[in-house]
Design a protein around this motif. Structure first.
Motif, mmCIF file in Angstrom:
data_model
loop_
_atom_site.group_PDB
_atom_site.id
_atom_site.type_symbol
_atom_site.label_atom_id
_atom_site.label_comp_id
_atom_site.label_asym_id
_atom_site.label_seq_id
_atom_site.Cartn_x
_atom_site.Cartn_y
_atom_site.Cartn_z
ATOM 1 N N ASP A 29 0.803 -1.229 0.000
ATOM 2 C CA ASP A 29 0.000 0.000 0.000
ATOM 3 C C ASP A 29 0.836 1.279 0.000
ATOM 4 O OD1 ASP A 29 -2.386 -1.377 -0.141
ATOM 5 O OD2 ASP A 29 -2.710 -1.379 2.019
ATOM 6 N N ASP A 30 2.175 1.179 -0.002
ATOM 7 C CA ASP A 30 2.995 2.384 -0.140
ATOM 8 C C ASP A 30 2.810 2.971 -1.544
ATOM 9 O OD1 ASP A 30 4.091 2.400 2.376
ATOM 10 O OD2 ASP A 30 5.877 1.263 1.805
ATOM 11 N N VAL A 31 2.859 4.282 -1.647
ATOM 12 C CA VAL A 31 2.788 4.962 -2.936
ATOM 13 C C VAL A 31 4.215 5.121 -3.463
ATOM 14 C CG1 VAL A 31 2.131 7.076 -4.154
ATOM 15 C CG2 VAL A 31 0.679 6.167 -2.329
ATOM 16 N N VAL A 32 4.427 4.742 -4.708
ATOM 17 C CA VAL A 32 5.775 4.763 -5.268
ATOM 18 C C VAL A 32 5.783 5.441 -6.633
ATOM 19 C CG1 VAL A 32 6.567 2.700 -4.055
ATOM 20 C CG2 VAL A 32 5.441 2.459 -6.269
ATOM 21 N N GLN A 33 6.969 5.877 -6.983
ATOM 22 C CA GLN A 33 7.216 6.438 -8.309
ATOM 23 C C GLN A 33 8.239 5.561 -8.996
ATOM 24 O OE1 GLN A 33 8.262 10.583 -8.372
ATOM 25 N NE2 GLN A 33 9.303 10.431 -10.334
ATOM 26 N N LEU A 34 8.002 5.223 -10.238
ATOM 27 C CA LEU A 34 8.906 4.387 -11.021
ATOM 28 C C LEU A 34 9.687 5.282 -11.960
ATOM 29 C CD1 LEU A 34 9.790 1.495 -11.806
ATOM 30 C CD2 LEU A 34 7.937 1.489 -13.474
ATOM 31 N N GLY A 35 11.005 5.319 -11.791
ATOM 32 C CA GLY A 35 11.803 6.235 -12.578
ATOM 33 C C GLY A 35 11.652 7.662 -12.064
ATOM 34 N N ASP A 36 11.901 8.637 -12.930
ATOM 35 C CA ASP A 36 11.831 10.042 -12.534
ATOM 36 C C ASP A 36 10.571 10.748 -13.034
ATOM 37 O OD1 ASP A 36 14.193 10.053 -11.146
ATOM 38 O OD2 ASP A 36 15.405 10.591 -12.881
ATOM 39 N N SER A 37 9.733 10.049 -13.754
ATOM 40 C CA SER A 37 8.560 10.699 -14.331
ATOM 41 C C SER A 37 7.351 10.571 -13.427
ATOM 42 C CB SER A 37 8.246 10.076 -15.700
ATOM 43 O OG SER A 37 7.022 10.563 -16.196
ATOM 44 N N GLU A 38 6.633 11.671 -13.210
ATOM 45 C CA GLU A 38 5.410 11.643 -12.409
ATOM 46 C C GLU A 38 4.323 10.836 -13.097
ATOM 47 O OE1 GLU A 38 4.166 15.575 -11.359
ATOM 48 O OE2 GLU A 38 6.126 16.162 -10.598
ATOM 49 N N HIS A 39 4.565 10.477 -14.354
ATOM 50 C CA HIS A 39 3.594 9.677 -15.093
ATOM 51 C C HIS A 39 3.522 8.261 -14.528
ATOM 52 C CE1 HIS A 39 1.070 8.662 -18.482
ATOM 53 N NE2 HIS A 39 1.890 7.699 -18.882
ATOM 54 N N PHE A 40 4.641 7.775 -13.965
ATOM 55 C CA PHE A 40 4.712 6.419 -13.444
ATOM 56 C C PHE A 40 4.547 6.429 -11.928
ATOM 57 C CE2 PHE A 40 7.109 6.420 -17.402
ATOM 58 C CZ PHE A 40 6.608 5.294 -18.054
ATOM 59 N N VAL A 41 3.312 6.503 -11.471
ATOM 60 C CA VAL A 41 3.008 6.531 -10.038
ATOM 61 C C VAL A 41 1.965 5.467 -9.735
ATOM 62 C CG1 VAL A 41 2.154 7.907 -8.101
ATOM 63 C CG2 VAL A 41 3.515 8.990 -9.893
ATOM 64 N N GLY A 42 2.139 4.783 -8.627
ATOM 65 C CA GLY A 42 1.171 3.760 -8.270
ATOM 66 C C GLY A 42 1.305 3.344 -6.819
ATOM 67 N N GLN A 43 0.641 2.266 -6.462
ATOM 68 C CA GLN A 43 0.626 1.776 -5.083
ATOM 69 C C GLN A 43 1.091 0.319 -5.061
ATOM 70 O OE1 GLN A 43 -3.261 1.587 -3.023
ATOM 71 N NE2 GLN A 43 -2.284 2.726 -1.376
ATOM 72 N N VAL A 44 1.962 0.009 -4.112
ATOM 73 C CA VAL A 44 2.505 -1.335 -3.986
ATOM 74 C C VAL A 44 1.401 -2.303 -3.561
ATOM 75 C CG1 VAL A 44 4.140 -2.817 -2.758
ATOM 76 C CG2 VAL A 44 4.809 -0.498 -3.424
ATOM 77 N N LYS A 45 1.249 -3.384 -4.317
ATOM 78 C CA LYS A 45 0.227 -4.389 -4.008
ATOM 79 C C LYS A 45 0.809 -5.790 -3.830
ATOM 80 C CE LYS A 45 -3.303 -1.654 -4.047
ATOM 81 N NZ LYS A 45 -4.024 -1.389 -2.778
ATOM 82 N N PHE A 46 2.075 -5.955 -4.201
ATOM 83 C CA PHE A 46 2.703 -7.270 -4.092
ATOM 84 C C PHE A 46 4.201 -7.097 -3.903
ATOM 85 C CE2 PHE A 46 5.178 -10.630 -6.072
ATOM 86 C CZ PHE A 46 4.681 -11.768 -5.465
ATOM 87 N N ILE A 47 4.787 -7.903 -3.019
ATOM 88 C CA ILE A 47 6.238 -7.946 -2.832
ATOM 89 C C ILE A 47 6.647 -9.400 -2.644
ATOM 90 C CG2 ILE A 47 8.197 -7.276 -1.380
ATOM 91 C CD1 ILE A 47 6.632 -4.832 -0.497
#
Length: 239
Positions: A29-47
């Motif tokens: 459920d942490d909010v993360v950014q993938l790379g440096d672009s704000e376009h790639f934002v989501g929430q962790v659902k699996f580890i």
């Protein structure tokens, strides 16, 4: 609760206005950014480990339809999200950020609760053929050059483009190995800098003690000195 540490390439420059958090330990459920672009934002659902590739992976429910799947890969479901909102990435390409006020996720449809079948897995990306070809060439060149900065920029895009698993896995392996080597080099440099700081501190205390004082390197701002500054200080002191 599953946890894993996120990390970033030290030489990469952030171009995002999203605020990274000090604690980069990733949890569900942490909010993360993938790379440096704000376009790639989501929430962790699996580890954890997966059946599609070796090692630990982080499953992300993307805020926008930029993903590659619906939380399932090759018939195995890892989490639930709408089609093209699911993405798997290595933890060291993610940055845990403070969730923006506008952050929200598109909920999975009721059908997503049913076990995935191979036909339900979304394959392929939405890039035009020319752009896809260019991306693939750039990724191959970055792998050949072991260019961490380029890999960090290209891997998020490649992961959502429908690129072959073989190409992606090869790029991830190069990233993991080179990033680990870079981290070890940085740690060794930090250890040597700490050793140098201790030596200079002892020299400074001896020098000023011989002059009737007790001023150490830390009182002269040594704790904030860079390694070149410390070396310059040592040369001046030994003249």
């Amino acid at each position: 609760m599953a946890e894993i540490s996120a990390a970033r390439a030290p030489s990469a420059r952030r171009r995002s206005s999203l605020v990274p958090l000090e604690d980069q330990t990733l949890s569900i459920d942490d909010v993360v950014q993938l790379g440096d672009s704000e376009h790639f934002v989501g929430q962790v659902k699996f580890i954890g480990e997966t059946q599609f590739a070796d090692g630990d992976w982080v499953g992300v429910h993307c805020q926008k339809p930029i993903g590659k799947n619906d939380g399932s890969v090759k018939g195995v479901r890892y989490f639930e999200c709408p089609p093209k909102h699911g993405l798997f990435a290595k933890a060291n390409t993610l940055v845990k950020v403070q969730a923006p006020a506008s952050f929200s996720l598109t909920p999975a449809s009721p059908a997503a609760t049913v076990a995935a079948s191979p036909s339900s897995v979304v394959s392929g990306g939405s890039l035009p053929t020319q752009d896809f070809s260019e991306l693939r060439q750039k990724l191959a060149q970055a792998v050949e050059d072991h260019d961490l900065n380029a890999l960090r920029e290209l891997l998020p895009k490649a992961s959502t483009s429908g690129m072959r698993s073989e190409d992606l896995n090869n790029a991830w392996k190069v990233w993991d190995f080179d990033y680990d080597q870079l981290r070890k080099t940085q740690e060794e440099f930090d250890r040597q800098a700490d050793t140098m700081r201790d030596i200079l501190s002892s020299l400074a205390e001896e020098e000023f003690s011989s002059r009737g004082g007790a001023l150490g390197l830390s009182q002269m701002g040594g704790d904030d000195m860079s390694l070149p500054q410390m070396l310059k200080f040592a040369m001046e002191m030994l003249r």
